[in-house]
Motif scaffolding. Sequence first.
Motif, mmCIF file in Angstrom:
data_model
loop_
_atom_site.group_PDB
_atom_site.id
_atom_site.type_symbol
_atom_site.label_atom_id
_atom_site.label_comp_id
_atom_site.label_asym_id
_atom_site.label_seq_id
_atom_site.Cartn_x
_atom_site.Cartn_y
_atom_site.Cartn_z
ATOM 1 N N TRP A 2 0.843 -1.186 0.000
ATOM 2 C CA TRP A 2 0.000 0.000 0.000
ATOM 3 C C TRP A 2 0.879 1.237 0.000
ATOM 4 C CZ3 TRP A 2 0.972 2.919 4.297
ATOM 5 C CH2 TRP A 2 1.360 2.254 5.461
ATOM 6 N N VAL A 3 0.306 2.333 -0.474
ATOM 7 C CA VAL A 3 1.057 3.590 -0.513
ATOM 8 C C VAL A 3 0.094 4.767 -0.387
ATOM 9 C CG1 VAL A 3 1.045 3.740 -3.049
ATOM 10 C CG2 VAL A 3 2.854 4.887 -1.747
ATOM 11 N N ASN A 4 0.558 5.789 0.307
ATOM 12 C CA ASN A 4 -0.140 7.065 0.427
ATOM 13 C C ASN A 4 0.831 8.114 -0.102
ATOM 14 O OD1 ASN A 4 -0.438 9.706 1.916
ATOM 15 N ND2 ASN A 4 -2.376 8.720 2.441
ATOM 16 N N PHE A 5 0.451 8.803 -1.182
ATOM 17 C CA PHE A 5 1.352 9.793 -1.770
ATOM 18 C C PHE A 5 0.557 10.959 -2.333
ATOM 19 C CE2 PHE A 5 0.172 7.219 -5.385
ATOM 20 C CZ PHE A 5 0.084 8.113 -6.438
ATOM 21 N N GLY A 6 1.263 12.012 -2.677
ATOM 22 C CA GLY A 6 0.642 13.163 -3.308
ATOM 23 C C GLY A 6 1.668 13.937 -4.112
#
Length: 159
Positions: free
Chosen positions: A55-59
């Motif tokens: 999983w990944v959380n990026f912006g």
Amino acid sequence: PKRDWSQTCALPISTANSANSSSYATRATSASYATRATSASYVNTSNAPWAAKAWVNFGYDGSSIVVSSSYNVTSVVRTYIPGVEIYYTINFSSPSPFTNNTYLMTGVAQHSSGAPGLVLTYRHNGSKTTTSVEVVTVDNSTDAYFDSKQANIVFFGGN
């Protein structure tokens, strides 16, 4: 009928101990077993079909990709083709959490304006391998590609 959730049952971890099953509910509620059950040596989800493999959380902050948190993801690379598309390549850790490319993903993206976007999707004719995947974020109302202020993606399966 309404279910009584106050009654719980713990299943034995090993069938070798099934003869002693009457004490599992007591053991599962004791502090030492609760602590052990959450420690890395007791919980191994690497082969569990229900567990997230990555999983990944990026912006995108206007000049670069910022990865806030991730699991089994080494990097996220942004590619911009003017007038055509914006896509992100998500690179998985080595060794790969996947043994084949039959994994699936689900996620959400937020437009830079703060408006919600579309659930992320695979890039049309993009690459999907055991080591990386190409994804796009698309505006819900205009079907246009956009840079995501925040994107959250979870990957399952692939083994």
